[in-house]
Write an enzyme that holds these catalytic residues in place. Structure first.
Site, PDB file in Angstrom:
ATOM      1  N   GLU A 142       0.813  -1.337   0.076  1.00  0.00           N
ATOM      2  CA  GLU A 142      -0.041   0.115   0.000  1.00  0.00           C
ATOM      3  C   GLU A 142       0.974   1.324  -0.113  1.00  0.00           C
ATOM      4  OE1 GLU A 142      -2.469   0.278   3.597  1.00  0.00           O
ATOM      5  OE2 GLU A 142      -3.047   2.101   3.121  1.00  0.00           O
ATOM      6  N   ILE A 150       3.907  15.413  -3.920  1.00  0.00           N
ATOM      7  CA  ILE A 150       5.193  15.565  -4.066  1.00  0.00           C
ATOM      8  C   ILE A 150       5.874  14.316  -3.417  1.00  0.00           C
ATOM      9  CG2 ILE A 150       7.284  16.768  -3.591  1.00  0.00           C
ATOM     10  CD1 ILE A 150       5.833  19.411  -4.127  1.00  0.00           C
ATOM     11  N   LYS A 188     -20.281  11.741  -9.737  1.00  0.00           N
ATOM     12  CA  LYS A 188     -19.318  12.546 -10.408  1.00  0.00           C
ATOM     13  C   LYS A 188     -18.183  11.694 -10.837  1.00  0.00           C
ATOM     14  CE  LYS A 188     -21.621  16.078 -11.841  1.00  0.00           C
ATOM     15  NZ  LYS A 188     -21.984  16.245 -12.989  1.00  0.00           N
ATOM     16  N   LYS A 224     -18.154   3.620 -18.498  1.00  0.00           N
ATOM     17  CA  LYS A 224     -17.842   4.592 -18.898  1.00  0.00           C
ATOM     18  C   LYS A 224     -16.378   5.052 -18.442  1.00  0.00           C
ATOM     19  CE  LYS A 224     -18.561   9.512 -18.177  1.00  0.00           C
ATOM     20  NZ  LYS A 224     -19.460  10.717 -17.614  1.00  0.00           N
ATOM     21  N   CYS A 382      -1.634  -0.518  30.020  1.00  0.00           N
ATOM     22  CA  CYS A 382      -0.284   0.165  29.866  1.00  0.00           C
ATOM     23  C   CYS A 382      -0.390   1.488  30.947  1.00  0.00           C
ATOM     24  CB  CYS A 382      -0.028   0.600  28.563  1.00  0.00           C
ATOM     25  SG  CYS A 382       1.651   0.741  28.439  1.00  0.00           S
ATOM     26  N   GLY A 384      -2.994   2.839  31.812  1.00  0.00           N
ATOM     27  CA  GLY A 384      -4.234   2.563  32.573  1.00  0.00           C
ATOM     28  C   GLY A 384      -3.888   1.768  33.799  1.00  0.00           C
ATOM     29  N   GLN A 386      -0.829   1.330  35.033  1.00  0.00           N
ATOM     30  CA  GLN A 386       0.030   2.031  36.018  1.00  0.00           C
ATOM     31  C   GLN A 386      -0.732   2.836  36.920  1.00  0.00           C
ATOM     32  OE1 GLN A 386       2.954   4.260  33.163  1.00  0.00           O
ATOM     33  NE2 GLN A 386       3.794   2.205  32.888  1.00  0.00           N
ATOM     34  N   HIS A 508      -0.151  -4.378  25.995  1.00  0.00           N
ATOM     35  CA  HIS A 508      -1.200  -4.104  25.210  1.00  0.00           C
ATOM     36  C   HIS A 508      -1.839  -5.239  24.578  1.00  0.00           C
ATOM     37  CE1 HIS A 508      -0.371   0.337  24.913  1.00  0.00           C
ATOM     38  NE2 HIS A 508       0.884  -0.040  25.285  1.00  0.00           N
ATOM     39  N   GLU A 510      -4.331  -5.603  23.037  1.00  0.00           N
ATOM     40  CA  GLU A 510      -5.365  -4.967  21.907  1.00  0.00           C
ATOM     41  C   GLU A 510      -4.728  -5.354  20.678  1.00  0.00           C
ATOM     42  OE1 GLU A 510      -3.988  -3.115  24.039  1.00  0.00           O
ATOM     43  OE2 GLU A 510      -3.383  -0.983  23.257  1.00  0.00           O
TER      44      GLU A 510
HETATM   45  N1  GLN Z   1       3.523   6.345  29.614  1.00  0.00           N
HETATM   46  C1  GLN Z   1       3.640   5.100  30.158  1.00  0.00           C
HETATM   47  C2  GLN Z   1       5.111   4.585  30.071  1.00  0.00           C
HETATM   48  O1  GLN Z   1       5.907   4.958  29.139  1.00  0.00           O
HETATM   49  C3  GLN Z   1       2.632   4.113  29.634  1.00  0.00           C
HETATM   50  C4  GLN Z   1       2.859   4.151  28.139  1.00  0.00           C
HETATM   51  C5  GLN Z   1       1.646   3.636  27.313  1.00  0.00           C
HETATM   52  O2  GLN Z   1       0.531   3.736  27.887  1.00  0.00           O
HETATM   53  N2  GLN Z   1       1.638   3.107  26.180  1.00  0.00           N
HETATM   54  O3  GLN Z   1       5.434   3.546  30.735  1.00  0.00           O
END
Ligand code: GLN
Length: 537
Positions: A142, A150, A188, A224, A382, A384, A386, A508, A510
């Site tokens: 991609e 440019i 269009k 077309k 992460c 969150g 902490q 993470h 996710e």
């Molecule tokens: N700021 C935090 C750290 O550096 C958490 C980083 C994050 O949430 N990805 O450890």
């Protein structure tokens, strides 16, 4: 078979969804049994998007091998279930850096170093790198940006050259936009014609056109466009707005995109792609009626793409649980002890988002105290996680002013502290603890039960960590450190077993949740949120 290369370029405007189209095509080819990978070439000068803030570039995705990457790589993985690596995302900055390094080493033997051939050669080398591994039948590339920019010129020049060099082993797909003029009630085609003309001026004749549109494009209009653009009529495919991105592969297959591309690549398609599991996911999605409401507390909630992988993980988990998900975005800067009850009212579960820096942090503590004391299913990721630790330190352990040294370098209680290996680092780019690391989960913990395993591996992006000097105090007061890195002892997962579902992960999860293989932790969180919702009734 010899690796075939598919290029996806975009025209008219950005944000047409090249990433979703590339992912959908890859999904179909994979379902036909081919080995496929997708890579993105981004025309900006940053070496990688790791130093870009979410306002600039949405979420920063992280690959297993620790590359900070464009969020499209998240789509690639979610649609194909194939992990990406550093090789799947290359920027102009990386290309130039590599050429300049070679120049300094003297590799160019006294030659003048130029965009053509040196930069374009380096681009071509990178385009072919994954193909050369022998691991893939198709490499989809991609090209970021829009034809006419440019910045993307050297990439398109490299594509032009490769088309000659690969002689038949290459297919060019151009994605454009067909606007609908409300006042005239007309679609269009002119912008598409101009965009293809621009591509042709650069020496590239697209083989396939995909037209993004909000309205159905009638067959004569497609014909077309085919005529004006030197494309065969069957190779003009429309991509109308879909109710879910996960329907796009099916919509593309209905128009035979996979077959068209195979034929253009010189392969006669046989049979049908095996989309059984994918379609199963779609029917779960379509038949879901009940909604589960998840609050997402973060400071970038007004940005559509800032928490992309979390949004998609929640959606996947909810779908597997037979539910629709309503994500309520809650701005962490706006959460106060006075309004927290009303902001979180009606949420069945709460996510405390990742992030960096002081802004909005106090709101996360307020939300967390509410969730903890009201026993709402809560997932800290992460930063969150902490924040879960800091809130617990302040309000349960009574460690007033406990903090992360990221927010308060002179805090009397540095329950979250800079990792030792980070202390000598001064460059910001690509220097966090990045990528997949093993985590050993305590047998009997909620997290281990969720994974159905005590040995997992998840991806990271952080500089700070739980300060293990405080570990005993936390555990004695009820917050357990149930996940640790087996080599270093770094705390990866905390949980409060006495609550319904209160888990924080330094990593993470996710980033590794896909349609066909959703994150076990998100699934377990979702189940708990649904159970909590039922209980409240
Ligand atoms: N700021 C935090 C750290 O550096 C958490 C980083 C994050 O949430 N990805 O450890």
């Amino acid at each position: 078979m010899e690796t075939k290369y598919i290029f996806v370029t975009g025209g008219v405007v950005s944000s047409l969804g090249k990433g979703i189209i590339s992912s959908s095509l890859a999904c179909l080819l994979k379902a036909r049994g081919y080995r496929v990978t997708i890579q993105k070439f981004d025309p900006y000068i940053n070496i990688d998007p790791g130093t870009l803030n979410p306002y600039e570039h949405g979420e920063c995705y992280v690959t297993v091998d620790g590359h900070e990457a464009d969020l499209d790589l998240g789509h690639y993985e979610r649609f194909t279930n194939v992990p990406t690596t550093r090789a799947n995302n290359v920027t102009t900055g990386r290309i130039y850096q590599s050429v300049i390094d070679k120049e300094r080493r003297g590799d160019y033997l006294g030659k003048t170093v130029q965009i053509i051939p040196h930069i374009t050669d380096e681009i071509k080398r990178n385009v072919m790198a994954l193909g050369k591994t022998g691991n893939f039948d198709f490499v989809i590339t991609e090209i970021g940006g829009v034809v006419g920019d440019i910045e993307s010129l050297p990439f398109l020049e490299a594509v032009r050259q490769l088309r000659w060099e690969l002689d038949g082993g290459c297919v060019c797909i151009h994605l454009t936009y067909v606007p609908y003029i409300q006042a005239a009630k007309e679609l269009k085609t002119k912008p598409t014609q101009h965009s293809v003309k621009q591509l042709q001026q650069l020496g590239i004749q697209p083989d396939v056109l995909i037209l993004r549109t909000e309205h159905d494009i009638p067959a004569p209009m497609r014909k077309k466009i085919a005529q004006f653009c030197n494309v065969s009529p069957d190779a003009v495919v429309q991509s109308a707005d879909a109710p879910s991105i996960y329907k796009v592969p099916v919509l593309m297959h209905m128009q035979h995109l996979d077959e068209i591309v195979l034929r253009k690549a010189g392969i006669e398609p046989e049979g049908e792609p095996d989309m059984g599991a994918w379609n199963d996911f779609l029917s779960r999605m379509d038949s879901a009626t009940d909604t589960v409401t998840i609050g997402l507390v973060g400071k970038y909630v007004e940005l559509q793409d800032a928490y992309k992988s979390i949004d998609e993980s929640l959606f996947q988990a909810a779908t597997y649980c037979g539910r629709k998900v309503d994500i309520r975005y809650i701005h962490s800067e706006k959460v106060t002890p006075e309004n927290v009850a009303s902001l979180l009212d009606g949420t069945d579960g709460v996510i405390i988002a990742p992030g960096f820096g002081q802004r909005g942090i106090e709101g996360k503590f307020v939300a967390l105290e509410w969730c903890r004391t009201h026993d709402i299913p809560t997932f800290g990721i992460c930063l969150g996680m902490q924040c879960m630790v800091i809130e617990f330190a302040r309000n349960v352990l009574g460690l007033k002013d406990a903090n992360s040294t990221e927010m308060d370098p002179v805090t009397p209680h540095n329950v979250i502290d800079l990792m030792e290996e980070q202390k000598s680092i001064h460059n910001m780019g690509g220097t966090m603890r990045l990528g997949a690391y093993a985590c050993a989960l305590r047998p009997g913990s909620r997290a281990a039960a969720a994974y159905g395993s005590t040995a997992v591996s998840e991806r990271h992006r952080h500089r700070f960590e739980f300060n293990s000097e405080y570990l005993t105090r936390f555990e004695q007061a009820g917050m357990q450190c149930v996940g640790k890195n087996p080599d270093t002892g770094l705390v990866e997962v905390v949980e409060i077993p006495s609550l319904r579902w209160f888990i924080g992960t330094q990593y993470h999860p996710e980033y590794s949740s896909t349609v066909l293989s959703p994150s076990p932790l998100f699934l377990d969180f979702m189940k708990s949120a649904i159970a909590y919702k039922e209980e409240k009734k």
